[in-house]
Design an enzyme around this catalytic site. Structure first.
Site, mmCIF file in Angstrom:
data_model
loop_
_atom_site.group_PDB
_atom_site.id
_atom_site.type_symbol
_atom_site.label_atom_id
_atom_site.label_comp_id
_atom_site.label_asym_id
_atom_site.label_seq_id
_atom_site.Cartn_x
_atom_site.Cartn_y
_atom_site.Cartn_z
ATOM 1 N N HIS A 1 0.867 -1.143 -0.094
ATOM 2 C CA HIS A 1 -0.190 -0.007 0.018
ATOM 3 C C HIS A 1 0.779 1.232 -0.006
ATOM 4 C CE1 HIS A 1 -3.258 -2.680 1.819
ATOM 5 N NE2 HIS A 1 -2.817 -3.120 0.578
ATOM 6 N N ARG B 1 -9.161 4.674 -10.379
ATOM 7 C CA ARG B 1 -9.185 3.348 -9.718
ATOM 8 C C ARG B 1 -9.711 3.258 -8.297
ATOM 9 N NH1 ARG B 1 -3.915 3.035 -12.552
ATOM 10 N NH2 ARG B 1 -4.083 1.119 -13.908
ATOM 11 N N ARG C 1 -13.945 3.948 -11.753
ATOM 12 C CA ARG C 1 -14.185 2.695 -12.176
ATOM 13 C C ARG C 1 -14.664 1.807 -10.914
ATOM 14 N NH1 ARG C 1 -9.094 -0.866 -13.922
ATOM 15 N NH2 ARG C 1 -8.338 -0.510 -11.615
ATOM 16 N N GLU D 1 -11.089 -5.776 -21.328
ATOM 17 C CA GLU D 1 -9.691 -6.179 -20.859
ATOM 18 C C GLU D 1 -9.673 -7.826 -20.534
ATOM 19 O OE1 GLU D 1 -8.545 -4.689 -17.045
ATOM 20 O OE2 GLU D 1 -10.837 -4.479 -16.100
ATOM 21 N N ASN E 1 -3.324 -3.589 -19.911
ATOM 22 C CA ASN E 1 -2.625 -4.072 -19.071
ATOM 23 C C ASN E 1 -3.088 -5.643 -18.792
ATOM 24 O OD1 ASN E 1 -1.350 -1.646 -18.696
ATOM 25 N ND2 ASN E 1 -2.313 -1.493 -16.710
ATOM 26 N N ASP E 2 -4.314 -5.630 -18.475
ATOM 27 C CA ASP E 2 -4.801 -7.067 -18.324
ATOM 28 C C ASP E 2 -4.994 -7.514 -19.679
ATOM 29 O OD1 ASP E 2 -5.150 -7.569 -15.615
ATOM 30 O OD2 ASP E 2 -6.589 -6.374 -15.361
ATOM 31 N N ARG F 1 1.402 -10.309 -15.668
ATOM 32 C CA ARG F 1 1.755 -8.898 -15.852
ATOM 33 C C ARG F 1 2.744 -8.570 -14.588
ATOM 34 N NH1 ARG F 1 -3.622 -5.197 -14.992
ATOM 35 N NH2 ARG F 1 -2.227 -3.989 -13.678
ATOM 36 N N CYS G 1 -6.521 2.996 -21.535
ATOM 37 C CA CYS G 1 -6.306 3.521 -20.454
ATOM 38 C C CYS G 1 -5.113 2.717 -19.546
ATOM 39 C CB CYS G 1 -7.272 3.702 -19.323
ATOM 40 S SG CYS G 1 -8.263 2.476 -18.834
HETATM 41 C C1 PEP Z 1 -5.394 -2.339 -17.097
HETATM 42 O O1 PEP Z 1 -5.935 -3.447 -16.946
HETATM 43 O O2 PEP Z 1 -5.045 -2.137 -18.122
HETATM 44 C C2 PEP Z 1 -6.115 -1.167 -16.515
HETATM 45 C C3 PEP Z 1 -6.010 -0.096 -16.855
HETATM 46 O O3 PEP Z 1 -6.507 -1.459 -15.188
HETATM 47 P P1 PEP Z 1 -5.486 -2.152 -13.905
HETATM 48 O O4 PEP Z 1 -4.233 -1.828 -14.203
HETATM 49 O O5 PEP Z 1 -6.004 -1.150 -12.724
HETATM 50 O O6 PEP Z 1 -5.919 -3.451 -13.837
HETATM 51 MG MG MG Z 2 -7.322 -3.926 -15.475
#
Ligand code: PEP
Ligand code: MG
Length: 753
Positions: free
Chosen positions: A367, A474, A510, A609, A632-633, A643, A680
């Site tokens: 955190h 987030r 989100r 995602e 990212n996901d 990741r 994003c």
């Molecule tokens: C993603 O998955 O690209 C995303 C923006 O969300 P997080 O990184 O919070 O999983």
């Molecule tokens: Mg994500």
């Protein structure tokens, strides 16, 4: 012959008198050995001091041949004395010459002595030397004598650490906090920093070792132990009683040790020998540290660390010092050093004075790391041994790009980093000048640039970066740094503050993306083999609609009379989106029923995602108000590459044909359905990747605030139409190195990367 319990106190008093005399350190040492020998009825008393190369030098003796002083050297680990240094423990032998480690030195004339007692001269767990006594008779020194000698060794530790003896050579005295050190660590939040160390938990330097009034010291020790217990109880009361997970476990361990009879008894005994309460705590702490350094079992090492922490707390209580450095005067360029830290503790500091954060533990999912990123503070974790090796005020260079810390760096390291920092500052100045310039390509295509955010502390970045809104808030980050579940009112207040700060600029909230690597200490979870593929985000929200309902209610209340944008994470099937939308609609109806003001407009979107959604876009896109690609996901699932696992995360290039083709398909589908589209994920924040996204047709991207400047500079130098042609060609051509081709394109056409 055993010494009486009164003797150590007499000895300490004598030592105090010697220490107070204005004479050289060597002269004091010479007097001290005479005193010890007399007091302990020993024929020999000697002091050996560690040199930097690990050898030991005889520095003073009563009883051995005086000619041997400064001449007798023992190699690292040699003889009984070397063994004591290595083990950092006393050695008590009735017949020294029978011990396998005994090393005969004819110049000392010690062959006539049989019994031997040696104790390490400890400071911070490291042995600075050895103090010995010897007798001709074969005898076993009593517990009290061992204790008394250890206590005396503390006084010698002071003398050696004072540096006054260094005239005689390069001593290893302060080895652990001397000289340059480079420590490899893990980057938690990128950045470079030059500054001065501030220990988060200030180290108390015990200067007064010998008590004037032992009775009073005993009372002081007792009172501070009581106070320590109360502070731990208070901390425990503050964490949620039912489920506080790991944090609670640590505190429980602290509480257990704070009541540990053995620990307390050893400190009380040390006071009885004539030490001040502070010196008694340090004396026992020295033993603990020595054990800690030798301990290889990680669990036991951890427990010894806990006792060490507690001893530090006790010392601060005795010294009347604050618990952390947050309340003390900080230098303008503070680099905070801590074993570990809670998120709220970091927020206690004045951000203006912080340049960096170095943690001995804490990984990137911790955190405190989340908060450091939100504060845009250079931070590293896993810096093994840093707390022990740094003193407040030491110069520190922190490279949180590579993951390195330099303690007391050499001038060339400082110069190299100062250059880098200056270069960055200059570049940042150029980006700052672009603050009010709209992000429009050379051929007139406007790109909407938004930031990703997640805590109240990062809201100033919205203004500073010049972004047009928050493309991803987030919400789970607020939940992650809280020690208890944020209630409806608390959530409402937070969301309202965010909307107020954003003003006219849109904010996409989100809904909670808990699970995977995002763990809430107060929510019980079952162990999952693959948490990233497990019970997380919308899956959890639909199984526990109470969570989602409370959050939606708070968001609607906060957005009363304004626009509310809400995005659902990890949607894998259209039916999940429909089910969540039902919950949202019901909340809206509930608001109406109660005559409360509604948001002026509610837009609901989904994140793309999960790969399965790619083949449902025709059904999803007409239903939603907007979509945002969570690259990212999406990419970790597309490539089946975790990741957060370094070994595999960087194995696949985001600028590769499959990725670009998937993204192009999303752009085409969204265009056909006329659904607003954003991306994003992290790739939007890297200029070359962002350039590729624009070539694919993305017109809105959301990124970390620090990326706005470089990405905008890229956009302002880009011809979007020409790039589109290039990217389309690459999607179909046989080119294997798409990254290379795009980099060459940028160089050839003057795109600023
Ligand atoms: C993603 O998955 O690209 C995303 C923006 O969300 P997080 O990184 O919070 O999983
Ligand atoms: Mg994500």
């Amino acid at each position: 012959m055993a010494v009486s319990l009164g003797a150590p106190r007499v000895l300490l008093r004598r030592l105090r008198e010697i220490m107070a005399k204005p004479e050289s350190a060597q002269a004091r040492l010479d007097r001290i050995v005479v005193q010890i020998a007399a007091n302990m009825v020993a024929e020999v008393c000697s002091v050996y001091v560690s040199r930097r190369d690990g050898s030991l030098e005889l520095f003073a003796t009563e009883g051995l041949n005086p000619e041997a002083v400064h001449k007798t050297h023992l190699k690292r680990g040699e003889g009984l004395v070397g063994l004591i240094v290595e083990q950092a423990e006393p050695l008590n032998l009735p017949e020294a010459q029978d011990h396998p480690a005994f090393s005969y030195r004819p110049e000392t004339g010690e062959e006539i002595y049989h019994s031997f007692l040696g104790v390490p001269i400890l400071r911070g767990g490291h042995a600075l030397g050895v103090l010995t006594v010897q007798n001709q008779a074969q005898r076993h020194y009593s517990e009290e004598e061992v204790e008394a000698l250890q206590t005396t060794a503390m006084v010698l530790a002071e003398l050696i650490a004072s540096g006054e003896l260094t005239v005689a050579g390069d001593l290893g005295g302060r080895a652990s906090r001397d000289g340059t050190r480079r420590i490899a660590c893990e980057s938690l939040s990128e950045g470079l920093a030059l500054g001065h160390a501030v220990l988060h938990e200030p180290r108390v330097v015990v200067t007064k070792l010998i008590a004037e009034d032992t009775g009073r010291e005993r009372v002081r020790l007792g009172e501070s132990i009581e106070q320590l217990r109360t502070t731990i109880d208070d901390m425990l009361a503050r964490v949620d009683m039912a489920r506080a997970g790991e944090h609670r476990d640590v505190l429980e361990a602290y509480r257990m040790f704070a009541h540990d009879r053995g620990w307390i008894r050893r400190m009380e005994e040390a006071v009885s020998t004539g030490l001040t309460a502070e010196a008694a705590v340090e004396r026992v702490q020295n033993d603990t540290r020595a054990r800690m350094l030798r301990q290889t079992d990680p669990f036991l090492r951890e427990r010894l660390h806990d006792i060490d922490d507690l001893s530090n707390r006790l010392l601060r209580l005795l010294a009347g010092r604050t618990m952390t450095a947050a309340q003390e005067d900080l230098p303008e360029d503070a680099i905070l050093i801590a074993r570990t830290m809670g998120p709220a503790e970091l927020l206690d500091y004045d951000r203006q004075r912080l340049r960096g954060l170095v943690l001995e533990e804490s990984g990137s999912a911790s955190h405190v790391a989340i908060v450091a990123r939100a504060l845009d503070l250079a931070a590293v974790g896993q810096a093994t041994g840093i707390v022990e090796r740094v003193d407040t005020g030491d110069a520190v260079v922190l490279d949180a790009e590579v993951g390195e810390v330099y303690v007391r760096p050499t001038p060339d390291v400082v110069d190299a980093y100062a250059d880098k920092v200056r270069f960055r500052a200059k570049r940042q100045e150029q980006y700052d000048k672009l603050h009010d310039t709209p992000a429009v390509t050379t051929d007139g295509v406007e790109i909407e640039m938004q930031i990703n955010s997640g805590l109240l502390v990062d809201l100033p970045h919205l203004e500073e970066s010049g972004a047009s809104g928050i493309g991803l808030f987030r919400t789970e980050l607020q939940f992650m740094i809280s020690s208890t579940f944020p209630r409806l009112d608390q959530q409402t207040e937070t969301y309202r503050a965010i909307l107020d700060a954003a003003g006219e600029r849109p904010v996409v909230f989100r809904s909670l993306d808990i699970g995977g690597d995002k763990v809430l200490p107060y929510i019980r979870r079952t162990q999952e083999e693959n948490p990233a593929l497990g019970w997380r985000a919308i899956r959890m929200a639909l199984d526990r609609p109470g969570l989602l309902r409370t959050q939606v209610r708070a968001l609607m209340r906060a957005a009363a009379g304004r626009e509310l944008r809400l995005m659902l994470p990890m949607v894998s099937e259209v039916s999940e989106y429909d089910a969540a939308r039902d919950v949202i609609d019901k909340e809206r109806a509930h608001l109406r029923q109660h005559g409360r003001e509604e948001p002026e407009r509610i837009l609901i979107g989904a994140m793309i995602e999960v790969p399965a959604l790619l083949w449902q876009l025709d059904r999803l896109l007409p239903r939603v108000d907007f979509v945002s690609v969570g690259s990212n996901d999406l990419l970790q699932f597309l490539f089946a590459a975790d990741r957060s696992n370094r070994r595999v995360a960087d194995r696949f290039d985001v600028l590769s044909r499959p990725v670009l083709r998937v993204l192009r398909d999303i752009v085409v589908a969204a265009g056909r359905a006329n659904t607003p589209l954003t991306l994003c994920g992290e790739m939007a924040g890297r200029p070359l990747e962002a350039m590729a996204l624009i070539g694919l047709g993305f017109r809105c991207i959301s990124m970390a605030p620090a990326s706005i400047g470089p990405v905008k500079a890229m956009i302002l130098s880009l011809d979007a139409a020409k790039l589109t042609e290039k990217v389309e060609g690459l999607l179909e051509a046989d080119e294997a190195d798409i990254r290379g081709a795009l980099t060459s394109y940028a160089e050839a056409t003057g795109v600023q990367l």
